[in-house]
Write a protein that holds these residues in place. Structure first.
Motif, PDB file in Angstrom:
ATOM      1  N   PRO A  84      35.266  29.173  26.249  1.00 43.00           N
ATOM      2  CA  PRO A  84      35.201  30.454  26.942  1.00 43.00           C
ATOM      3  C   PRO A  84      34.215  30.401  28.088  1.00 43.00           C
ATOM      4  N   SER A  85      34.483  31.163  29.123  1.00 49.97           N
ATOM      5  CA  SER A  85      33.627  31.153  30.299  1.00 49.97           C
ATOM      6  C   SER A  85      32.352  31.949  30.093  1.00 49.97           C
ATOM      7  N   GLY A  86      32.370  32.918  29.181  1.00 49.83           N
ATOM      8  CA  GLY A  86      31.223  33.782  28.994  1.00 49.83           C
ATOM      9  C   GLY A  86      31.256  35.002  29.897  1.00 49.83           C
ATOM     10  N   THR A  87      32.223  35.057  30.795  1.00 44.54           N
ATOM     11  CA  THR A  87      32.358  36.205  31.686  1.00 44.54           C
ATOM     12  C   THR A  87      33.090  37.336  30.979  1.00 44.54           C
ATOM     13  N   LYS A  88      32.552  38.551  31.103  1.00 45.15           N
ATOM     14  CA  LYS A  88      33.208  39.697  30.485  1.00 45.15           C
ATOM     15  C   LYS A  88      34.587  39.867  31.103  1.00 45.15           C
ATOM     16  N   PRO A  89      35.647  39.924  30.296  1.00 43.85           N
ATOM     17  CA  PRO A  89      37.000  39.868  30.853  1.00 43.85           C
ATOM     18  C   PRO A  89      37.458  41.145  31.545  1.00 43.85           C
ATOM     19  N   VAL A  90      36.963  42.304  31.115  1.00 40.04           N
ATOM     20  CA  VAL A  90      37.517  43.548  31.634  1.00 40.04           C
ATOM     21  C   VAL A  90      36.432  44.586  31.842  1.00 40.04           C
ATOM     22  N   ARG A  91      36.769  45.604  32.602  1.00 37.57           N
ATOM     23  CA  ARG A  91      35.845  46.718  32.834  1.00 37.57           C
ATOM     24  C   ARG A  91      36.317  47.984  32.126  1.00 37.57           C
ATOM     25  N   THR A  92      37.598  48.283  32.241  1.00 35.24           N
ATOM     26  CA  THR A  92      38.125  49.530  31.704  1.00 35.24           C
ATOM     27  C   THR A  92      39.446  49.262  31.005  1.00 35.24           C
ATOM     28  N   GLU A  93      40.070  50.331  30.501  1.00 38.16           N
ATOM     29  CA  GLU A  93      41.365  50.223  29.864  1.00 38.16           C
ATOM     30  C   GLU A  93      42.279  51.325  30.367  1.00 38.16           C
ATOM     31  N   ILE A  94      43.550  50.991  30.507  1.00 43.93           N
ATOM     32  CA  ILE A  94      44.583  51.965  30.862  1.00 43.93           C
ATOM     33  C   ILE A  94      45.676  51.857  29.811  1.00 43.93           C
ATOM     34  N   THR A  95      46.068  52.978  29.255  1.00 44.14           N
ATOM     35  CA  THR A  95      47.085  53.025  28.189  1.00 44.14           C
ATOM     36  C   THR A  95      46.740  52.068  27.055  1.00 44.14           C
ATOM     37  N   GLY A  96      45.433  51.914  26.802  1.00 42.84           N
ATOM     38  CA  GLY A  96      45.007  51.045  25.716  1.00 42.84           C
ATOM     39  C   GLY A  96      45.048  49.564  26.034  1.00 42.84           C
ATOM     40  N   VAL A  97      45.354  49.189  27.286  1.00 41.19           N
ATOM     41  CA  VAL A  97      45.462  47.790  27.690  1.00 41.19           C
ATOM     42  C   VAL A  97      44.282  47.441  28.591  1.00 41.19           C
ATOM     43  N   PRO A  98      43.593  46.338  28.327  1.00 40.67           N
ATOM     44  CA  PRO A  98      42.488  45.933  29.209  1.00 40.67           C
ATOM     45  C   PRO A  98      42.981  45.692  30.628  1.00 40.67           C
ATOM     46  N   VAL A  99      42.204  46.121  31.603  1.00 40.71           N
ATOM     47  CA  VAL A  99      42.483  45.881  33.021  1.00 40.71           C
ATOM     48  C   VAL A  99      41.162  45.554  33.701  1.00 40.71           C
ATOM     49  N   GLY A 100      41.210  45.256  34.998  1.00 50.04           N
ATOM     50  CA  GLY A 100      39.998  44.949  35.735  1.00 50.04           C
ATOM     51  C   GLY A 100      39.552  43.519  35.537  1.00 50.04           C
ATOM     52  N   PHE A 101      40.486  42.568  35.654  1.00 51.10           N
ATOM     53  CA  PHE A 101      40.175  41.166  35.407  1.00 51.10           C
ATOM     54  C   PHE A 101      39.571  40.508  36.646  1.00 51.10           C
ATOM     55  N   ALA A 102      38.836  39.433  36.407  1.00 50.35           N
ATOM     56  CA  ALA A 102      38.174  38.725  37.495  1.00 50.35           C
ATOM     57  C   ALA A 102      39.188  38.110  38.447  1.00 50.35           C
ATOM     58  N   HIS A 103      38.808  38.058  39.730  1.00 53.32           N
ATOM     59  CA  HIS A 103      39.681  37.497  40.755  1.00 53.32           C
ATOM     60  C   HIS A 103      39.502  35.983  40.784  1.00 53.32           C
ATOM     61  N   THR A 104      39.824  35.355  39.659  1.00 48.83           N
ATOM     62  CA  THR A 104      39.698  33.915  39.480  1.00 48.83           C
ATOM     63  C   THR A 104      40.862  33.410  38.641  1.00 48.83           C
ATOM     64  N   ALA A 105      40.963  32.087  38.506  1.00 50.69           N
ATOM     65  CA  ALA A 105      42.009  31.517  37.646  1.00 50.69           C
ATOM     66  C   ALA A 105      41.793  31.927  36.198  1.00 50.69           C
ATOM     67  N   GLN A 106      40.520  31.986  35.771  1.00 49.38           N
ATOM     68  CA  GLN A 106      40.233  32.423  34.405  1.00 49.38           C
ATOM     69  C   GLN A 106      40.612  33.883  34.218  1.00 49.38           C
ATOM     70  N   GLY A 107      40.349  34.709  35.219  1.00 50.22           N
ATOM     71  CA  GLY A 107      40.739  36.111  35.136  1.00 50.22           C
ATOM     72  C   GLY A 107      42.241  36.273  35.033  1.00 50.22           C
ATOM     73  N   ALA A 108      42.983  35.429  35.756  1.00 49.69           N
ATOM     74  CA  ALA A 108      44.442  35.488  35.685  1.00 49.69           C
ATOM     75  C   ALA A 108      44.937  35.097  34.299  1.00 49.69           C
ATOM     76  N   GLN A 109      44.302  34.116  33.672  1.00 45.96           N
ATOM     77  CA  GLN A 109      44.692  33.726  32.316  1.00 45.96           C
ATOM     78  C   GLN A 109      44.389  34.840  31.317  1.00 45.96           C
ATOM     79  N   SER A 110      43.237  35.491  31.472  1.00 43.15           N
ATOM     80  CA  SER A 110      42.905  36.606  30.592  1.00 43.15           C
ATOM     81  C   SER A 110      43.907  37.742  30.765  1.00 43.15           C
ATOM     82  N   ALA A 111      44.275  38.015  32.015  1.00 41.83           N
ATOM     83  CA  ALA A 111      45.238  39.075  32.285  1.00 41.83           C
ATOM     84  C   ALA A 111      46.584  38.767  31.628  1.00 41.83           C
ATOM     85  N   ALA A 112      47.074  37.544  31.809  1.00 40.03           N
ATOM     86  CA  ALA A 112      48.365  37.172  31.234  1.00 40.03           C
ATOM     87  C   ALA A 112      48.355  37.308  29.713  1.00 40.03           C
TER      88      ALA A 112
END
Length: 274
Positions: A84-112
């Motif tokens: 794990p990168s240690g970076t917090k993956p999200v900031r907020t949630e919409i409809t119970g789903v995490p959003v606000g992912f980092a603008h990085t390759a790791q953020g894209a993997q977390s989003a997917a």
């Protein structure tokens, strides 16, 4: 051709029998071990190792920079690909789903990973929840083009085959299970505003209930997402799925419907981070 013995060792065709007393191969009688000398050597060895460990620990603490940056770089350079990168993956949630992912390759993997969990949930079987998920997770163009086909796919006839009513609700005393559990992700392509992420996952789907004709079963699939950076977050522009890779099934005893229902109620999901 070689064969193996009972514990997996090669079978030489010979049997060794340990006899009491002297050497079974006719040598000179064995000397009585000096237990006191062995004990002293063991104690000295332990003390030496302990002193060395303490010295190493003190040297590490004294030589490390106060901000820990050098140590962090060393650990990061040797990290396994799945660490794990240690970076917090999200900031907020919409409809119970995490959003606000980092603008990085790791953020894209977390989003997917988290988007797959949402799209594989029971919310997709309810019209209003499905529309909200499409709007939140897909690009505006993709959401607009998918809404009608998905409404058609989740028809009342399809819901009935799954044991659900027209609103997507299960019968009384039954539990409908639909879950996606990510196993791992792979970056197939990445640019500043686009990413192609493949997700390997196992899924659960079916009805847990005494009268169920569609018991909960598992499957293994790979889900590939074409993501775009849009509105300050990763959004799905397109996605495809294919079967596998599936491991060899184990010998686990299938749980009863009551056990599956209880587990579904007791064990919640995760927020997945890369």
């Amino acid at each position: 051709m070689s064969t193996s013995g009972e514990h997996g060792y090669p079978d030489t065709g010979h049997t060794r029998t340990h006899l009491p007393g002297g050497d079974p191969y006719g040598g000179a009688p064995r000397r009585t071990p000096r237990s006191s000398s062995r004990s002293l050597i063991t104690v000295v060895g332990v003390v030496v190792l302990l002193i060395a460990a303490i010295a190493f620990a003190n040297r590490d603490n004294s030589s490390s920079p106060t901000d820990g940056s050098a140590k962090a770089r060393a650990v990061g350079s040797e990290a396994a690909p799945t660490a794990p990168s240690g970076t917090k993956p999200v900031r907020t949630e919409i409809t119970g789903v995490p959003v606000g992912f980092a603008h990085t390759a790791q953020g894209a993997q977390s989003a997917a990973s988290n988007y797959a969990v949402a799209l594989g949930s029971t919310n997709m079987f309810k019209r209003d929840n499905r529309h909200a998920l499409l709007k939140a997770l897909y690009t505006p163009a993709a959401a607009a083009s998918l809404q009608a086909p998905m409404d058609k796919a989740y028809s009342s006839q399809f819901l009935a085959r799954m044991g659900l009513d027209a609103q997507g609700d299960p019968p009384k005393k039954s539990t409908f299970v639909s879950r996606v559990v990510p196993i791992g992700t792979s970056v197939r392509a990445y640019a500043d505003d686009k990413a192609k992420i493949a997700l390997w996952y196992t899924g659960l789907i079916g009805m847990a209930g005494d009268n169920s004709t569609d018991p909960v079963t598992s499957s293994w699939k790979t889900w590939t997402f074409d993501l775009e950076w849009s509105g300050g977050d990763w959004k799905i522009a397109a996605d495809t799925q294919k079967d596998g890779p599936a491991p060899v099934p184990g010998d686990d005893k299938a749980a009863t419907t009551d056990e599956i229902s209880k587990a579904t109620e007791e064990y919640g999901g995760f927020t997945y981070a890369r």
